[in-house]
Design an enzyme around this catalytic site. Structure first.
Site, mmCIF file in Angstrom:
data_model
loop_
_atom_site.group_PDB
_atom_site.id
_atom_site.type_symbol
_atom_site.label_atom_id
_atom_site.label_comp_id
_atom_site.label_asym_id
_atom_site.label_seq_id
_atom_site.Cartn_x
_atom_site.Cartn_y
_atom_site.Cartn_z
ATOM 1 C CG PHE A 80 -1.830 1.258 1.193
ATOM 2 C CD1 PHE A 80 -3.023 1.248 0.481
ATOM 3 C CD2 PHE A 80 -1.459 2.430 1.846
ATOM 4 C CE1 PHE A 80 -3.841 2.378 0.433
ATOM 5 C CE2 PHE A 80 -2.281 3.561 1.799
ATOM 6 C CZ PHE A 80 -3.472 3.531 1.089
ATOM 7 C CG ASP A 168 5.694 3.818 1.905
ATOM 8 O OD1 ASP A 168 5.698 4.495 2.945
ATOM 9 O OD2 ASP A 168 4.701 3.711 1.159
ATOM 10 C CE LYS A 197 -0.910 6.508 7.337
ATOM 11 N NZ LYS A 197 -0.484 5.566 6.294
HETATM 12 C C1 LIG Z 1 -0.787 5.848 4.702
HETATM 13 C C2 LIG Z 1 0.262 5.341 3.807
HETATM 14 C C3 LIG Z 1 0.553 5.962 2.583
HETATM 15 C C4 LIG Z 1 -0.258 7.121 2.030
HETATM 16 O O1 LIG Z 1 -0.241 8.230 2.859
HETATM 17 P P1 LIG Z 1 -1.376 9.364 2.653
HETATM 18 O O2 LIG Z 1 -0.946 10.456 3.581
HETATM 19 O O3 LIG Z 1 -2.683 8.744 3.034
HETATM 20 O O4 LIG Z 1 -1.341 9.768 1.223
HETATM 21 C C5 LIG Z 1 1.607 5.482 1.825
HETATM 22 N N1 LIG Z 1 2.337 4.430 2.245
HETATM 23 C C6 LIG Z 1 2.083 3.799 3.410
HETATM 24 C C7 LIG Z 1 2.934 2.647 3.821
HETATM 25 C C8 LIG Z 1 1.022 4.212 4.223
HETATM 26 O O5 LIG Z 1 0.750 3.563 5.350
#
Ligand SMILES: *Cc1c(COP(=O)(O)O)cnc(C)c1O
Length: 374
Positions: A80, A168, A197
């Site tokens: 994700f 990520d 986040k």
């Molecule tokens: C939440 C998340 C995203 C996307 O972040 P947004 O601020 O919602 O665009 C990307 N990668 C990971 C691993 C995430 O948990």
């Protein structure tokens, strides 16, 4: 909140073409904390991912001399990375993709945690591959922890084939997993780290991509940007958020509170061995996976019942409840939260035996052809 209020009264937004007194402090703090030459600030996580992908492609053409427009990004099944087109183009969750095509070309998939499969792809297409993008712990997939040694092996393979290792860490980073970065569990240094986040301290969206000059300077002024990225308000909040994480030792706190939480959850697993298939996690990044065949309801229904008992938790897929409490949570609150889950299983579940609808025909992943998501 104090940083937000104070900065809001002074200056919230200035063009990034001009100097302001907050962004340089943020940039200095972030790069020195994580040991990278440079940072590129954005707003949401998905934008951070987009930025990393653009950087990787540009690096691929400028430094690796990949033929123009042929760069490939490898990502993992079950990943994700957000909701933008590039991010969903890497997804194997049909719900995230359906109705939004055509997807972006230039992506290949590999199983998360499978180092042999990764080497096979690198061997076959390595000359064209600019980057390997992955979550060191897969969040939305259900807090999937890779086998020991995976992160080190990824580092070695990326170096061997001259491919950027792009972590990520939007969810797994900033103390969530009990380390500053989840990559720290194997002491590896990715070529790029994406943060989001928690960087905004739960107050405003702040994301960032960290890299060394060798990579970052492949993008020249004017080639990429963001109106709000690195604005003074975001910078002030991010500095404060990094201060709190460091000063309140949230990584250590997450590590030991995570142990406590899993002790409670293991006990629940022992009490309900039919229902609870697995308890897993690192730090305060945890999941309870239920046995699909034994459980009369979905993880979503369990979360609704937990909500009635005062606990907010989110399901991923049909059978997994993810538990990622705030890093400021107390031992007592963890105990209360665990009791709520226990009570749902003991008291609510027997009353919930709602008939399951006939299994909907599974839609296989459009990438790997398997049925990861039902
Ligand atoms: C939440 C998340 C995203 C996307 O972040 P947004 O601020 O919602 O665009 C990307 N990668 C990971 C691993 C995430 O948990």
């Amino acid at each position: 909140m104090k940083a937000l209020q104070e900065q809001a009264e002074k200056l919230t937004l200035s063009s990034r073409a001009f100097y302001n007194d907050k962004f340089p402090v943020f940039a200095e703090r972030l790069t020195s904390m994580f040991g990278y030459d440079m940072v590129l600030p954005m707003n949401t996580g998905a934008e951070g991912v987009e930025t990393a992908l653009k950087l990787a492609r540009k690096w691929g053409y400028v430094k690796k001399k990949i033929s123009i427009d042929e760069a490939i990004i490898v990502s993992c099944c079950g990943c994700f990375h957000g909701r933008t087109l590039a991010a969903i183009s890497m997804s194997c969750d049909n719900e995230a993709i359906r109705g939004f095509g055509p997807l972006l070309p230039g992506h290949l998939k590999v199983d998360f945690g499978d180092i042999t499969a990764l080497e096979k792809i690198f061997k076959e297409s390595g000359d064209q591959i600019a980057g390997f993008l992955f979550e060191p712990i897969q969040g939305e997939a259900g807090v999937i922890i890779p086998p020991d040694g995976y992160l080190k092996a990824v580092r070695d393979l990326c170096s061997k084939y001259n491919i950027l290792m792009i972590a990520d860490e939007i969810q797994s980073g900033l103390a969530r997993s009990g380390r500053m970065l989840a990559s720290d569990w194997e002491e590896v240094r990715p070529d790029m780290v994406i943060l989001g986040k928690a960087l905004g301290g739960g107050v405003i969206p702040v994301s960032a991509v960290l890299a060394d000059k060798e990579v970052m300077l492949c993008i020249q002024p004017g080639e990429h940007g963001s109106t709000f990225g690195g604005n003074p308000l975001a910078s002030a909040v991010a500095i404060a958020s990094l201060d709190v994480i460091r000063d309140e030792k949230l990584a250590e706190r997450s590590a030991h509170l995570g142990e406590e939480l899993r002790q409670h959850l293991f006990k629940i697993q022992q009490q309900f061995p039919n229902y609870v298939k697995e308890v897993r996690g690192r730090g305060l990044f945890n999941a309870v996976e239920f046995d699909k065949t034994a459980l009369p309801v979905s993880a979503y229904d369990i979360c609704l019942k937990m909500k009635e008992r005062g606990i907010l938790a989110k399901p991923t897929h049909d059978t997994i409840v993810r538990l990622t409490p705030p890093l400021s949570i107390s031992s007592n609150e963890l105990q209360e939260g665990s009791k709520a889950l226990h009570d749902v299983l003991e008291l609510d579940l027997p009353k919930m035996r709602k008939p399951k609808p006939a299994d909907a025909p599974a839609t296989p992943c459009h990438r790997c052809g398997r049925n990861l998501y039902g």
